[in-house]
Write a protein that holds these residues in place. Structure first.
Motif, PDB file in Angstrom:
ATOM      1  N   GLU A  61       0.820  -1.217   0.000  1.00 26.69           N
ATOM      2  CA  GLU A  61       0.000   0.000   0.000  1.00 26.69           C
ATOM      3  C   GLU A  61       0.852   1.265   0.000  1.00 26.69           C
ATOM      4  O   GLU A  61       0.607   2.180  -0.782  1.00 26.69           O
ATOM      5  N   THR A  62       1.852   1.322   0.871  1.00 27.55           N
ATOM      6  CA  THR A  62       2.665   2.530   0.978  1.00 27.55           C
ATOM      7  C   THR A  62       3.548   2.731  -0.239  1.00 27.55           C
ATOM      8  O   THR A  62       3.595   3.813  -0.809  1.00 27.55           O
ATOM      9  N   ILE A  63       4.244   1.684  -0.633  1.00 26.85           N
ATOM     10  CA  ILE A  63       5.206   1.805  -1.725  1.00 26.85           C
ATOM     11  C   ILE A  63       4.539   1.792  -3.101  1.00 26.85           C
ATOM     12  O   ILE A  63       4.828   2.625  -3.949  1.00 26.85           O
ATOM     13  N   LEU A  64       3.635   0.865  -3.315  1.00 23.60           N
ATOM     14  CA  LEU A  64       3.095   0.688  -4.658  1.00 23.60           C
ATOM     15  C   LEU A  64       1.822   1.490  -4.924  1.00 23.60           C
ATOM     16  O   LEU A  64       1.510   1.786  -6.070  1.00 23.60           O
ATOM     17  N   ASN A 109      -0.155  -5.518 -16.236  1.00 19.40           N
ATOM     18  CA  ASN A 109       0.900  -4.522 -16.440  1.00 19.40           C
ATOM     19  C   ASN A 109       2.255  -5.165 -16.149  1.00 19.40           C
ATOM     20  O   ASN A 109       2.992  -4.729 -15.267  1.00 19.40           O
ATOM     21  N   GLN A 110       2.590  -6.173 -16.912  1.00 18.43           N
ATOM     22  CA  GLN A 110       3.770  -6.978 -16.622  1.00 18.43           C
ATOM     23  C   GLN A 110       5.085  -6.211 -16.708  1.00 18.43           C
ATOM     24  O   GLN A 110       6.084  -6.627 -16.134  1.00 18.43           O
ATOM     25  N   GLU A 111       5.076  -5.088 -17.386  1.00 20.15           N
ATOM     26  CA  GLU A 111       6.288  -4.274 -17.467  1.00 20.15           C
ATOM     27  C   GLU A 111       6.710  -3.746 -16.088  1.00 20.15           C
ATOM     28  O   GLU A 111       7.864  -3.398 -15.874  1.00 20.15           O
ATOM     29  N   LEU A 112       5.774  -3.732 -15.134  1.00 20.85           N
ATOM     30  CA  LEU A 112       6.081  -3.264 -13.773  1.00 20.85           C
ATOM     31  C   LEU A 112       6.891  -4.289 -12.976  1.00 20.85           C
ATOM     32  O   LEU A 112       7.510  -3.938 -11.968  1.00 20.85           O
ATOM     33  N   LEU A 113       6.904  -5.529 -13.410  1.00 19.68           N
ATOM     34  CA  LEU A 113       7.543  -6.605 -12.664  1.00 19.68           C
ATOM     35  C   LEU A 113       9.018  -6.331 -12.374  1.00 19.68           C
ATOM     36  O   LEU A 113       9.509  -6.639 -11.286  1.00 19.68           O
ATOM     37  N   LEU A 114       9.712  -5.721 -13.300  1.00 20.45           N
ATOM     38  CA  LEU A 114      11.141  -5.434 -13.108  1.00 20.45           C
ATOM     39  C   LEU A 114      11.405  -3.969 -12.758  1.00 20.45           C
ATOM     40  O   LEU A 114      12.557  -3.535 -12.720  1.00 20.45           O
ATOM     41  N   SER A 115      10.352  -3.234 -12.453  1.00 21.41           N
ATOM     42  CA  SER A 115      10.544  -1.831 -12.058  1.00 21.41           C
ATOM     43  C   SER A 115      11.123  -1.762 -10.651  1.00 21.41           C
ATOM     44  O   SER A 115      11.085  -2.725  -9.881  1.00 21.41           O
ATOM     45  N   LEU A 116      11.682  -0.601 -10.324  1.00 19.94           N
ATOM     46  CA  LEU A 116      12.321  -0.356  -9.032  1.00 19.94           C
ATOM     47  C   LEU A 116      11.486   0.662  -8.247  1.00 19.94           C
ATOM     48  O   LEU A 116      11.784   1.856  -8.265  1.00 19.94           O
ATOM     49  N   PRO A 117      10.461   0.227  -7.540  1.00 22.09           N
ATOM     50  CA  PRO A 117       9.543   1.170  -6.887  1.00 22.09           C
ATOM     51  C   PRO A 117      10.153   1.947  -5.726  1.00 22.09           C
ATOM     52  O   PRO A 117       9.625   2.966  -5.314  1.00 22.09           O
ATOM     53  N   PHE A 118      11.300   1.488  -5.198  1.00 20.65           N
ATOM     54  CA  PHE A 118      11.913   2.130  -4.035  1.00 20.65           C
ATOM     55  C   PHE A 118      13.043   3.085  -4.398  1.00 20.65           C
ATOM     56  O   PHE A 118      13.582   3.744  -3.524  1.00 20.65           O
ATOM     57  N   ILE A 119      13.406   3.128  -5.659  1.00 22.88           N
ATOM     58  CA  ILE A 119      14.635   3.799  -6.086  1.00 22.88           C
ATOM     59  C   ILE A 119      14.719   5.258  -5.644  1.00 22.88           C
ATOM     60  O   ILE A 119      15.775   5.734  -5.267  1.00 22.88           O
ATOM     61  N   ASN A 120      13.620   5.988  -5.646  1.00 20.49           N
ATOM     62  CA  ASN A 120      13.646   7.411  -5.275  1.00 20.49           C
ATOM     63  C   ASN A 120      13.102   7.672  -3.875  1.00 20.49           C
ATOM     64  O   ASN A 120      12.687   8.781  -3.565  1.00 20.49           O
ATOM     65  N   ARG A 121      13.139   6.668  -3.041  1.00 21.68           N
ATOM     66  CA  ARG A 121      12.641   6.794  -1.668  1.00 21.68           C
ATOM     67  C   ARG A 121      13.819   6.785  -0.704  1.00 21.68           C
ATOM     68  O   ARG A 121      14.905   6.355  -1.052  1.00 21.68           O
ATOM     69  N   PRO A 122      13.576   7.204   0.540  1.00 20.76           N
ATOM     70  CA  PRO A 122      14.649   7.129   1.544  1.00 20.76           C
ATOM     71  C   PRO A 122      15.118   5.685   1.704  1.00 20.76           C
ATOM     72  O   PRO A 122      14.374   4.747   1.395  1.00 20.76           O
TER      73      PRO A 122
END
Length: 165
Positions: A61-64, A109-122
């Motif tokens: 919930e928080t990250i995605l 949305n399978q392109e999201l599988l290899l995304s980096l959802p945390f990259i711009n977070r603390p």
């Protein structure tokens, strides 16, 4: 079927199975069973349910979904945590529903599988994930974490009730 679809479908099947068995175990318990623990160092089912829900909140919930983080991880493990059977059932069902809904979203949305959802977070403090973690690795970590804790819930339920039906 391509590899991404196969991985996502496999995870969906696993989470749906975990959901079914965990909900069936909780249905057979009493309010007292939910808060019981084997000893002072053991988690109750209430602790485990609160922890699973907290993990889903902070990692999905928080990250995605960008829902503000309201998790109190310390409270999840408080000795004597009070929770009714109904609250435990609703909370664990909610957690699994969020996971399954996200996996269905990933399937579309399978392109999201290899995304980096945390990259711009603390920097992250979770032991299983870091800022270089992909959605795929996050979901694999969630699968391991949820399976571990649902196993504990089912084991505690069996201790309390004997054979579960």
């Amino acid at each position: 079927m391509d590899m991404a679809s196969e991985v996502i479908e496999s995870m969906l099947v696993k989470f749906q199975s975990e959901r079914k068995w965990t909900l069936q175990a909780i249905e057979q318990l009493s309010d007292e069973d939910i808060t019981w623990s084997l000893n002072a160092e053991s988690n109750s089912i209430a602790n485990l349910v609160a922890h699973i829900r907290g993990c889903v909140h902070s990692r999905i919930e928080t990250i995605l979904y960008n829902i503000p983080d309201s998790r109190d991880r310390e409270k999840e493990f408080e000795r004597g945590l009070i929770m009714t059977k109904e609250q435990a059932y609703i909370m664990i069902k909610e957690a699994f529903d969020i996971i399954i809904q996200y996996l269905e979203h990933l399937n579309e949305n399978q392109e999201l599988l290899l995304s980096l959802p945390f990259i711009n977070r603390p920097p992250l403090t979770y032991s299983q994930v870091n800022n270089q973690t992909t959605v795929l690795n996050l979901m694999i970590a969630m699968l391991r974490e949820i399976h571990y804790h649902t196993g504990q819930i089912i084991y505690a339920a069996k201790i309390r009730k004997g054979q579960l039906v």
